[in-house]
Write an enzyme that holds these catalytic residues in place. Structure first.
Site, PDB file in Angstrom:
ATOM      1  N   THR A  18      -9.199 -22.857  21.514  1.00 40.54           N
ATOM      2  CA  THR A  18      -9.103 -21.411  21.307  1.00 40.54           C
ATOM      3  C   THR A  18      -7.869 -21.047  20.474  1.00 40.54           C
ATOM      4  OG1 THR A  18     -10.080 -21.144  23.504  1.00 40.54           O
ATOM      5  CG2 THR A  18      -9.126 -19.185  22.518  1.00 40.54           C
ATOM      6  N   SER A 113       1.529 -22.224  25.187  1.00 41.28           N
ATOM      7  CA  SER A 113       1.414 -20.897  25.791  1.00 41.28           C
ATOM      8  C   SER A 113       1.873 -20.861  27.247  1.00 41.28           C
ATOM      9  CB  SER A 113      -0.026 -20.418  25.633  1.00 41.28           C
ATOM     10  OG  SER A 113      -0.143 -19.106  26.085  1.00 41.28           O
ATOM     11  N   HIS A 114       0.940 -20.517  28.123  1.00 42.75           N
ATOM     12  CA  HIS A 114       1.257 -20.313  29.536  1.00 42.75           C
ATOM     13  C   HIS A 114       1.145 -21.612  30.335  1.00 42.75           C
ATOM     14  CE1 HIS A 114      -2.883 -20.046  28.514  1.00 42.75           C
ATOM     15  NE2 HIS A 114      -3.197 -20.399  29.746  1.00 42.75           N
ATOM     16  N   ASP A 278       4.765 -14.773  28.835  1.00 43.18           N
ATOM     17  CA  ASP A 278       4.434 -16.186  29.059  1.00 43.18           C
ATOM     18  C   ASP A 278       5.319 -17.128  28.252  1.00 43.18           C
ATOM     19  OD1 ASP A 278       3.435 -15.559  26.578  1.00 43.18           O
ATOM     20  OD2 ASP A 278       1.745 -16.934  26.755  1.00 43.18           O
ATOM     21  N   ASP A 280       5.230 -18.569  25.334  1.00 40.44           N
ATOM     22  CA  ASP A 280       5.547 -18.299  23.927  1.00 40.44           C
ATOM     23  C   ASP A 280       5.645 -16.812  23.600  1.00 40.44           C
ATOM     24  OD1 ASP A 280       2.792 -18.074  24.355  1.00 40.44           O
ATOM     25  OD2 ASP A 280       2.314 -18.499  22.257  1.00 40.44           O
ATOM     26  N   ASP A 282       3.552 -14.194  23.894  1.00 40.52           N
ATOM     27  CA  ASP A 282       2.490 -13.326  23.370  1.00 40.52           C
ATOM     28  C   ASP A 282       1.695 -12.640  24.475  1.00 40.52           C
ATOM     29  OD1 ASP A 282       1.174 -15.610  24.153  1.00 40.52           O
ATOM     30  OD2 ASP A 282       0.177 -15.987  22.228  1.00 40.52           O
ATOM     31  N   ARG A 283       1.766 -13.145  25.700  1.00 38.07           N
ATOM     32  CA  ARG A 283       1.025 -12.490  26.796  1.00 38.07           C
ATOM     33  C   ARG A 283       1.920 -11.496  27.534  1.00 38.07           C
ATOM     34  NH1 ARG A 283      -3.169 -16.500  29.688  1.00 38.07           N
ATOM     35  NH2 ARG A 283      -4.011 -17.424  27.806  1.00 38.07           N
ATOM     36  N   LYS A 377      -1.045 -11.547  19.479  1.00 34.75           N
ATOM     37  CA  LYS A 377      -0.782 -10.629  20.577  1.00 34.75           C
ATOM     38  C   LYS A 377       0.713 -10.664  20.852  1.00 34.75           C
ATOM     39  CE  LYS A 377      -2.371 -14.000  24.040  1.00 34.75           C
ATOM     40  NZ  LYS A 377      -3.182 -15.002  23.337  1.00 34.75           N
TER      41      LYS A 377
HETATM   42  C1  G16 Z   1      -5.261 -18.053  23.816  1.00 38.94           C
HETATM   43  C2  G16 Z   1      -5.924 -17.188  22.795  1.00 38.94           C
HETATM   44  C3  G16 Z   1      -6.519 -15.975  23.453  1.00 38.94           C
HETATM   45  C4  G16 Z   1      -7.444 -16.361  24.568  1.00 38.94           C
HETATM   46  C5  G16 Z   1      -6.704 -17.248  25.554  1.00 38.94           C
HETATM   47  C6  G16 Z   1      -7.600 -17.808  26.638  1.00 38.94           C
HETATM   48  O1  G16 Z   1      -4.143 -17.397  24.340  1.00 38.94           O
HETATM   49  O2  G16 Z   1      -5.027 -16.770  21.798  1.00 38.94           O
HETATM   50  O3  G16 Z   1      -7.202 -15.275  22.469  1.00 38.94           O
HETATM   51  O4  G16 Z   1      -7.925 -15.248  25.236  1.00 38.94           O
HETATM   52  O5  G16 Z   1      -6.163 -18.347  24.858  1.00 38.94           O
HETATM   53  O6  G16 Z   1      -8.544 -18.626  26.053  1.00 38.94           O
HETATM   54  P1  G16 Z   1      -9.518 -19.504  26.923  1.00 38.94           P
HETATM   55  O7  G16 Z   1     -10.260 -18.558  27.799  1.00 38.94           O
HETATM   56  O8  G16 Z   1     -10.371 -20.200  25.905  1.00 38.94           O
HETATM   57  O9  G16 Z   1      -8.690 -20.452  27.754  1.00 38.94           O
HETATM   58  P2  G16 Z   1      -2.771 -18.162  24.576  1.00 38.94           P
HETATM   59  O10 G16 Z   1      -1.855 -17.127  25.138  1.00 38.94           O
HETATM   60  O11 G16 Z   1      -3.093 -19.269  25.545  1.00 38.94           O
HETATM   61  O12 G16 Z   1      -2.360 -18.675  23.240  1.00 38.94           O
END
Ligand code: G16
Length: 544
Positions: A18, A113-114, A278, A280, A282-283, A377
């Site tokens: 993703t 990310s998280h 989170d 990085d 962005d959340r 985001k």
């Molecule tokens: C990423 C994407 C988001 C997505 C999220 C969850 O966020 O940038 O658009 O909603 O993953 O994705 P999934 O449901 O496929 O795990 P982040 O904050 O993890 O970079």
């Protein structure tokens, strides 16, 4: 300067998910694993010689080592200037802004990310294009194809770069600029929000706040903006020091992981506003005293109140949400006569809509909200938006949300995650669901009549590119929905996400507990996908 071409052999697991490639640190530490992926990025780009590349990450374990390798490869591959956050740090939204502001060719962002960090935890890497946003699917597909046949990579044999001193270093005729990671981003926030009003509301004592940086990247950003620039009391930002392992925590801004913040927000002396971000940056998670705002509601409230914020007071061009995000923002769009788009999960799908001026705001149920100020985001942006909104409305968070529900109705919403499911079992669940789709319409389950059932495909309205298999949707005649999707960000097995949503227009019934209100839909979801039956699990691992 000596550059070297090194022979390598491909790995077969470098398909970006993703949001880039996310794997265990130990996977990235395999010989040439990172190098193969980085060279595959460069091999998939056209005409970047002499151009600028931005590099930064969330500071997790392996960040510094990876950055040194990427610098040497970027130099050998012919970039003309590298812009790097001091200490190798850049939040994802700040990196997006810096790419745009300095007209870089693109950027490499290092983050999972998280997901947790540390020697046995997760690492990640992704490429962002010149608009500052994540590379589109056609690029990540090309990159993956490249990674399957890669035979060599190029690297400069130079000493490690000093990442900690702000200034410009020269290697051959290439400028390597180490910049303060916060300056440009903080400046951008002053151009969007009413900092004078915020300062007054904070100094008068009306706007008390607690921000949990979760020992991740937003610590220095939040300290600078919230405490130094806006005058929030020292200590308003908690867990502010970025750590390679996030202090052993899981830098995921939800009530399960942001424990200290949640405890404070449900205590007697809770501040007016609470938030977390989170790994990085962005959340975001938004809270009020004794109150949690779901990300889908947050997006809808933000859209409904955008006129209160200086940068958006002239109006919105349109809004967008990812498919599994609740339809709360659709109701605002309808009432305000705004275009509203439904995209697949992944911020990259918003990029074209933002670039084409079709939308101003967008968001996702996965704690992501943003606007056209960058192409990622943006956690702290959402925090400042809420603070600015509270300062203007002079209402507690809970009142703002309740009032919103009164006006637009409430989309009662939750997500159930089953993590680390055996991949074959997860795929079998989806084959089973696909097999059900044709017969579902008009069937009734516990009084809910199926209006439609399909597998979501998206045709980008700007470039007409099509993305298939983006989740299975079952919609009911009263507007309720169940969505099934496999996560594209997990690193172990498969994560099955079940998204549940029910519309409640009746003000007297809006204050219900989501799990109770959604109990029937939760049972229907199990009846349809059989995750418990097929995996032996008794309950979801995470409920958000
Ligand atoms: C990423 C994407 C988001 C997505 C999220 C969850 O966020 O940038 O658009 O909603 O993953 O994705 P999934 O449901 O496929 O795990 P982040 O904050 O993890 O970079």
């Amino acid at each position: 300067m000596k550059t070297e071409t090194v022979k390598t052999t491909p790995y077969d697991d470098q398909k970006p998910g993703t949001s880039g490639l996310r794997k265990k640190v130990t996977v990235f530490q395999q010989p040439n694993y990172l190098e193969n992926f980085v060279q595959s990025i460069f091999n998939s780009l056209d005409d970047f010689r002499g151009q600028k590349l931005v590099i930064g990450g969330d500071g997790r374990y392996f960040n510094r080592q990876a950055i040194q390798i990427i610098i040497k490869m970027a130099v050998a591959n012919g970039f003309g200037e590298l812009i790097i956050g001091q200490g190798g740090l850049l939040s994802t939204p700040a990196a997006s802004h810096i790419i745009r502001k300095y007209q870089a060719f693109g950027g490499i962002i290092l983050s999972a990310s998280h997901n947790p960090g540390g020697p046995s935890e997760d690492f990640g890497i992704k490429y962002n294009v010149s608009n500052g946003g994540p590379a589109p699917e056609k690029f990540t597909d090309a990159l993956y194809e490249n990674s399957k046949t890669i035979a060599e990579y190029r690297i400069a044999r130079i000493d490690d770069i000093d990442l900690d001193t702000v200034g410009t270093q020269q290697i051959a005729d290439i400028d390597i600029k180490i910049i303060d990671p916060v300056d440009d981003y903080a400046q951008l926030m002053t151009e969007i929000f009413d900092f004078d009003l915020l300062k007054t509301s904070i100094s008068s004592g009306y706007l008390s706040l607690c921000f949990d940086a979760m020992h991740a990247i937003t610590g220095p950003y939040a300290k600078r903006i919230l405490e130094e620039m806006l005058g929030a009391e020292p200590g308003s930002v908690i867990n502010a020091e970025p750590k390679e392992d996030f202090g052993g925590g899981h830098p995921d801004p939800n009530m399960a992981h942001a424990k200290e913040l949640t405890k404070r927000m449900f205590s007697e002396n809770a501040p007016v506003f609470g938030a977390a971000s989170d790994g990085d940056g962005d959340r975001n998670m938004i809270m009020g005293a004794g109150f949690f705002v779901t990300p889908s509601d947050s997006l809808a409230v933000i859209a409904a109140n955008a006129n209160l914020i200086p940068a958006y007071k002239k109006g919105l061009k349109g809004v967008a949400r990812s498919m599994p995000t609740s339809q709360a923002v659709d109701r605002v769009a309808k009432a305000r006569n705004l275009p509203c788009y439904e995209t697949p999960t992944g911020w990259k799908y918003f990029g074209n809509l933002l670039d084409a001026g079709k939308i101003t705001l967008c968001g996702e149920e996965s704690f992501g909200t943003g606007s056209d100020h960058v192409r990622e985001k943006d956690g702290l942006w959402a925090v400042l938006f809420w603070l600015n909104m509270i300062a203007r409305k002079r209402q507690p968070v809970a009142d703002i949300v309740h009032q919103h529900w009164q006006e637009f109705g409430r989309d009662i919403y939750c997500r159930h995650d089953y993590e680390a499911v055996d991949a074959d079992k997860a795929n079998a669940i989806f084959d089973h669901l696909r097999g059900l789709l044709a017969d579902l319409p008009n069937k009734t389950f516990k009084g809910y009549s199926v209006a439609f059932a399909d597998e979501f495909s998206y045709t980008d309205p700007v470039d007409q590119s099509v993305s298939h298999r983006q989740g299975i949707r079952v919609g009911f005649s009263d507007g309720s929905r169940i969505v099934f999707r496999l996560s594209g960000t997990g690193t172990v097995g498969a994560t099955l996400r079940i998204y549940l949503e029910k519309f409640e227009p009746d003000v007297d019934k809006q204050d219900q507990d989501a799990q109770q209100a959604l109990a029937d839909l939760i049972e229907i979801a199990e009846q349809l996908c059989e995750v418990k039956k097929r995996t032996g699990r008794t309950s979801p691992d995470v409920i958000t």
